[in-house]
Design a protein around this motif. Sequence first.
Motif, PDB file in Angstrom:
ATOM      1  N   ASN A 122       0.997  -1.161  -0.095  1.00 59.34           N
ATOM      2  CA  ASN A 122      -0.045  -0.144   0.033  1.00 59.34           C
ATOM      3  C   ASN A 122       0.691   1.142   0.135  1.00 59.34           C
ATOM      4  OD1 ASN A 122      -2.289  -1.367   0.160  1.00 59.34           O
ATOM      5  ND2 ASN A 122      -2.664  -1.591   2.320  1.00 59.34           N
ATOM      6  N   PHE A 126       1.178   3.447  -3.753  1.00 63.29           N
ATOM      7  CA  PHE A 126       0.750   4.664  -3.709  1.00 63.29           C
ATOM      8  C   PHE A 126       2.044   5.721  -3.822  1.00 63.29           C
ATOM      9  CE2 PHE A 126      -3.146   3.007  -1.915  1.00 63.29           C
ATOM     10  CZ  PHE A 126      -4.031   3.410  -3.060  1.00 63.29           C
ATOM     11  N   TRP A 173      -4.513   1.264   3.289  1.00 64.88           N
ATOM     12  CA  TRP A 173      -5.071   1.712   2.112  1.00 64.88           C
ATOM     13  C   TRP A 173      -5.586   3.071   1.916  1.00 64.88           C
ATOM     14  CZ3 TRP A 173      -6.362   0.276  -2.533  1.00 64.88           C
ATOM     15  CH2 TRP A 173      -7.739   0.625  -3.041  1.00 64.88           C
ATOM     16  N   ARG A 174      -5.765   3.806   3.264  1.00 64.39           N
ATOM     17  CA  ARG A 174      -6.131   5.229   3.074  1.00 64.39           C
ATOM     18  C   ARG A 174      -4.734   6.351   3.493  1.00 64.39           C
ATOM     19  NH1 ARG A 174     -12.249   4.063   4.634  1.00 64.39           N
ATOM     20  NH2 ARG A 174     -13.208   4.759   2.573  1.00 64.39           N
ATOM     21  N   PRO A 177      -2.304   6.733   0.524  1.00 63.12           N
ATOM     22  CA  PRO A 177      -2.047   7.986  -0.774  1.00 63.12           C
ATOM     23  C   PRO A 177      -2.453   9.181   0.124  1.00 63.12           C
ATOM     24  CG  PRO A 177      -4.202   6.417  -0.372  1.00 63.12           C
ATOM     25  CD  PRO A 177      -3.174   5.716   0.123  1.00 63.12           C
ATOM     26  N   SER A 261     -15.057  10.345   2.743  1.00 60.21           N
ATOM     27  CA  SER A 261     -15.002   8.902   1.950  1.00 60.21           C
ATOM     28  C   SER A 261     -15.206   7.557   2.859  1.00 60.21           C
ATOM     29  CB  SER A 261     -13.581   8.745   1.384  1.00 60.21           C
ATOM     30  OG  SER A 261     -13.277   7.572   0.752  1.00 60.21           O
ATOM     31  N   GLU A 471     -11.850   4.641  -3.993  1.00 62.86           N
ATOM     32  CA  GLU A 471     -10.309   4.938  -3.417  1.00 62.86           C
ATOM     33  C   GLU A 471      -9.587   4.038  -4.460  1.00 62.86           C
ATOM     34  OE1 GLU A 471      -8.795   5.983  -0.078  1.00 62.86           O
ATOM     35  OE2 GLU A 471     -10.565   6.641   0.889  1.00 62.86           O
ATOM     36  N   TRP A 475      -8.393   7.838  -8.295  1.00 67.54           N
ATOM     37  CA  TRP A 475      -9.525   8.046  -7.498  1.00 67.54           C
ATOM     38  C   TRP A 475      -9.137   8.447  -6.113  1.00 67.54           C
ATOM     39  CZ3 TRP A 475      -9.011   4.724 -11.259  1.00 67.54           C
ATOM     40  CH2 TRP A 475      -9.777   4.607 -12.553  1.00 67.54           C
ATOM     41  N   SER A 476      -8.133   7.883  -5.389  1.00 71.58           N
ATOM     42  CA  SER A 476      -7.745   8.069  -4.184  1.00 71.58           C
ATOM     43  C   SER A 476      -7.165   9.651  -4.000  1.00 71.58           C
ATOM     44  CB  SER A 476      -6.674   7.367  -3.648  1.00 71.58           C
ATOM     45  OG  SER A 476      -6.919   6.125  -3.283  1.00 71.58           O
ATOM     46  N   TYR A 480      -7.945  12.865  -1.789  1.00 66.15           N
ATOM     47  CA  TYR A 480      -6.957  13.504  -0.720  1.00 66.15           C
ATOM     48  C   TYR A 480      -6.403  14.593  -1.222  1.00 66.15           C
ATOM     49  CZ  TYR A 480      -7.783   8.904   1.776  1.00 66.15           C
ATOM     50  OH  TYR A 480      -8.394   7.941   2.395  1.00 66.15           O
TER      51      TYR A 480
END
Length: 495
Positions: A122, A126, A173-174, A177, A261, A471, A475-476, A480
């Motif tokens: 991840n 990113f 995963w968040r 990015p 999100s 995401e 798209w992420s 952000y």
Amino acid sequence: MDLPRNEHIATVEGVDVDVRHWIGGERVASDRTFDDISPIDETVIARVHAAGADEVDRAVAAARAAFPTWAALGVAGRAAILRRVAEGIEARIEDLARVETRDNGSLIRSHRRGVMPRVAMNFRAFADFAEHKLSHPDMEVPGRGHRQRISYDPAGVVAIITPWNAPLMLATWRIGPALAAGNTVVVKPPEWAPLTASLLADIMHEAGVPDGVFNVVQGTGAEAGAPLTAHPGINRLAFTGSVPTAGVIAKAAAENIVPLSYELGGKSPLVVLEDADLDLAVEIAVEQFDNAGQVCLKAARMLVHSSLVEEFTARVVAGAEKLVQGDPREEGTDVSALISRRHFDQISGFVDRALADGATALLGGGPNEDLGGLYFRPTILVGAPEDAEIMTEEVFGPVVTIQSFETEEEAVAKANDTRFGLAATLVTGSKEAAERVSAQLDAGTVWVNCFFVRDLEAPFGGNGKSGIGREGGLWSFDFYTDIKNSVFSPGGWKE
């Protein structure tokens, strides 16, 4: 419970974990703690410091102070640090796997082979994506003779509230990015599985992430999550969890007009058409008991053509009967325990009410008496009425239903008969049917003759009550960042 080395350290499966918050590059204690209970045997494995509004204020302030320098570092500078974070995770895969298995009861073999390597991925993926896509801001579009430059600017402070079923993987995963885009982050881990977030803070620090860029506030949703979601100092809010909690968070965030999100629940279908490869369909069906069914995108509703349903059902029951339920620290275990006593009681209630509504349990239907504790047997139900609770509500456990259909149109109608829309799985031997039916399924992700294939550059998210936004990949970064269009006139220049 392993005795703590001191009041700030819990030793879990031989790994020392600091149970304090990580704020502004240092450990911060609170005057209150909460018990972290392992679902494996319901013992307290750590007493974790509990944040309130004061600690949240401090974390947001630290993130805001660190933001300008981190944003100014540029994509390449941030990417280099995030790749070191990935290397640090890879060096500690075994520690992370052992702690998370003990903390939330998921399988050690899954952590070693898939989950923790994915955590490292991840960050690396990113970082690479941002460097390739965001470091060249002169993305131009036509504009009546004017040049229009589209750029992705960091948004500010991102609040991330993570779930307990895959706490580190879904958090990163968040986090990945958000940091790659130039934001700073405040994470509120799940109180039912908080420990690997603390280990991640150590790894971040060792990798050279500047103080204040990454912050962790431990605590409950009511005491730590609520002040974070309502904080006027955050610029983005990402949440993974239940629909009711999402509604509460949305009201809090609305006061400050904070973009959201959401990845929420699901009631996803598995559609098996008449021409399907039955071996593949059965394999996918049995896979739905992974992580004791505590997976948001699980195909809980199995819709099978009437010509196949009898054989399919018999084979799925036989396959699920072979699954080994037990201690997730053993490599041979397939199905572990549910996360908590409260959650166990919720799953038991769903199944009891389904049986009272007329469903029949072909397998399972209750606790595993041989193991006791929080172990609920893999359960396969048939015969429930179409409008029964078990057919419409998310049951976040090892429970699936099987229904039949006669026509393709009926299959699509049943598959889409839900207020959720996170995922759908289709098994068919026809390329034409694959294209036709997948286009009609109302879901953010449709898998055809496969399951759980997720590429980090592809969009992921849900329709309906399953979430807001997507995401993955660009798209992420759409979420952000603040996307800016600078329009340049062709004239007016002084030579």
